[in-house]
Write a protein that holds these residues in place. Sequence first.
Motif, PDB file in Angstrom:
ATOM      1  N   GLU A  86     -16.856  20.273  66.607  1.00 54.81           N
ATOM      2  CA  GLU A  86     -17.529  20.906  65.412  1.00 54.81           C
ATOM      3  C   GLU A  86     -17.218  20.761  64.220  1.00 54.81           C
ATOM      4  OE1 GLU A  86     -15.079  24.138  66.994  1.00 54.81           O
ATOM      5  OE2 GLU A  86     -16.200  22.268  68.123  1.00 54.81           O
ATOM      6  N   GLN A  87     -15.913  20.334  64.101  1.00 46.95           N
ATOM      7  CA  GLN A  87     -15.343  19.991  62.833  1.00 46.95           C
ATOM      8  C   GLN A  87     -15.015  18.417  62.602  1.00 46.95           C
ATOM      9  OE1 GLN A  87     -15.147  21.871  60.174  1.00 46.95           O
ATOM     10  NE2 GLN A  87     -15.561  23.820  61.040  1.00 46.95           N
ATOM     11  N   SER A  88     -15.414  17.649  63.496  1.00 47.97           N
ATOM     12  CA  SER A  88     -15.530  16.148  63.532  1.00 47.97           C
ATOM     13  C   SER A  88     -13.774  15.913  63.061  1.00 47.97           C
ATOM     14  CB  SER A  88     -16.487  15.711  62.453  1.00 47.97           C
ATOM     15  OG  SER A  88     -17.611  16.025  62.909  1.00 47.97           O
ATOM     16  N   ARG A  89     -12.904  16.291  63.799  1.00 45.28           N
ATOM     17  CA  ARG A  89     -11.478  15.856  63.614  1.00 45.28           C
ATOM     18  C   ARG A  89     -10.737  15.859  64.904  1.00 45.28           C
ATOM     19  NH1 ARG A  89     -10.813  21.645  61.100  1.00 45.28           N
ATOM     20  NH2 ARG A  89      -9.335  22.693  62.414  1.00 45.28           N
ATOM     21  N   VAL A  90      -9.665  15.136  64.917  1.00 44.39           N
ATOM     22  CA  VAL A  90      -8.808  14.932  65.764  1.00 44.39           C
ATOM     23  C   VAL A  90      -7.436  14.600  65.363  1.00 44.39           C
ATOM     24  CG1 VAL A  90      -9.364  12.598  66.767  1.00 44.39           C
ATOM     25  CG2 VAL A  90      -8.576  14.227  68.200  1.00 44.39           C
ATOM     26  N   GLU A  91      -6.290  14.587  66.163  1.00 46.69           N
ATOM     27  CA  GLU A  91      -5.034  14.424  65.856  1.00 46.69           C
ATOM     28  C   GLU A  91      -4.508  13.106  66.885  1.00 46.69           C
ATOM     29  OE1 GLU A  91      -0.760  16.293  64.563  1.00 46.69           O
ATOM     30  OE2 GLU A  91      -2.622  17.574  64.545  1.00 46.69           O
ATOM     31  N   LEU A  92      -3.602  12.356  66.624  1.00 48.06           N
ATOM     32  CA  LEU A  92      -3.326  11.084  67.331  1.00 48.06           C
ATOM     33  C   LEU A  92      -1.725  11.173  67.415  1.00 48.06           C
ATOM     34  CD1 LEU A  92      -4.283   7.411  66.839  1.00 48.06           C
ATOM     35  CD2 LEU A  92      -2.123   7.996  67.594  1.00 48.06           C
ATOM     36  N   GLY A  93      -1.179  11.334  68.313  1.00 47.52           N
ATOM     37  CA  GLY A  93       0.115  11.433  68.946  1.00 47.52           C
ATOM     38  C   GLY A  93       0.476  11.468  70.159  1.00 47.52           C
ATOM     39  N   MET A  94       1.728  12.506  70.522  1.00 46.74           N
ATOM     40  CA  MET A  94       2.275  12.498  71.863  1.00 46.74           C
ATOM     41  C   MET A  94       2.463  11.358  72.419  1.00 46.74           C
ATOM     42  SD  MET A  94      -0.148  15.428  73.516  1.00 46.74           S
ATOM     43  CE  MET A  94      -0.208  17.344  72.554  1.00 46.74           C
ATOM     44  N   THR A  95       3.104  10.286  71.710  1.00 47.10           N
ATOM     45  CA  THR A  95       3.228   9.073  71.918  1.00 47.10           C
ATOM     46  C   THR A  95       4.792   8.558  72.098  1.00 47.10           C
ATOM     47  OG1 THR A  95       1.378   8.350  70.568  1.00 47.10           O
ATOM     48  CG2 THR A  95       2.832   6.529  71.164  1.00 47.10           C
ATOM     49  N   PHE A  96       5.149   7.605  73.356  1.00 49.34           N
ATOM     50  CA  PHE A  96       6.478   7.357  73.229  1.00 49.34           C
ATOM     51  C   PHE A  96       6.171   6.008  74.289  1.00 49.34           C
ATOM     52  CE2 PHE A  96       6.697  10.320  77.001  1.00 49.34           C
ATOM     53  CZ  PHE A  96       7.184   9.425  77.879  1.00 49.34           C
TER      54      PHE A  96
END
Length: 219
Positions: A86-96
């Motif tokens: 509903e806010q058109s946002r996301v986070e990218l991560g939790m990466t290894f």
Amino acid sequence: MQHNISLPGHGVRLVPLRRRHAADLFPYIDADMWAGMASEMPTSKRALERLLATRIADPSVIAFAVIDEDTGTVAGTTSLYDYVPEQSRVELGMTFFGRNYWGRNVNASSKLALLTFAFEVLAVQRVTLRCDVRNTRSAAAIVKLGATLEGVLRSYRRGHDGLRVDSSVYSLLAHEWPQSRSGLVHRLTPADLQPEVAELIEFSEQLTRADAEHAPLPA
């Protein structure tokens, strides 16, 4: 969340993360490579399975295992998380990734696949990326994406050593995505194919602009 999304990439393929991937991922983990992570370092394959299960069950997380298409092996894992439609946002991560994949195109290829999915399928307006201020390698990789440093969250979380950790916050916005995508594609494209790829990118951007403006394409 449990999902069946697979994303193609340049030499990699992103597939739904499953608990069974812990067997491939656990040998990559050591204290130095885990130092910038927010979650506690798994000390056994079973502990990593529990961590992956938590991510898979979280409805705001879209987690992937990254497959090296040359060998068919699991190179690492990455996720979109804190997804708020509903806010058109996301986070990218939790990466290894395994150390043998550091310095190769696996991370850039994975980011291209995830950002394409985020901006062009989920149609978000903002992708956030965070890293420990001490993690200069991750910070440099984020900047190369074309992301903007917005600031530092002081004493944002507790580190594995018990000390408080500052986190740098970066963002990439929808109107910045075409330039970021172009840069990533050029990084991943052999030199002799770059003129052809540049032409395809320009035509794709013309299509996007024309569709947005409801205008006819140039002849």
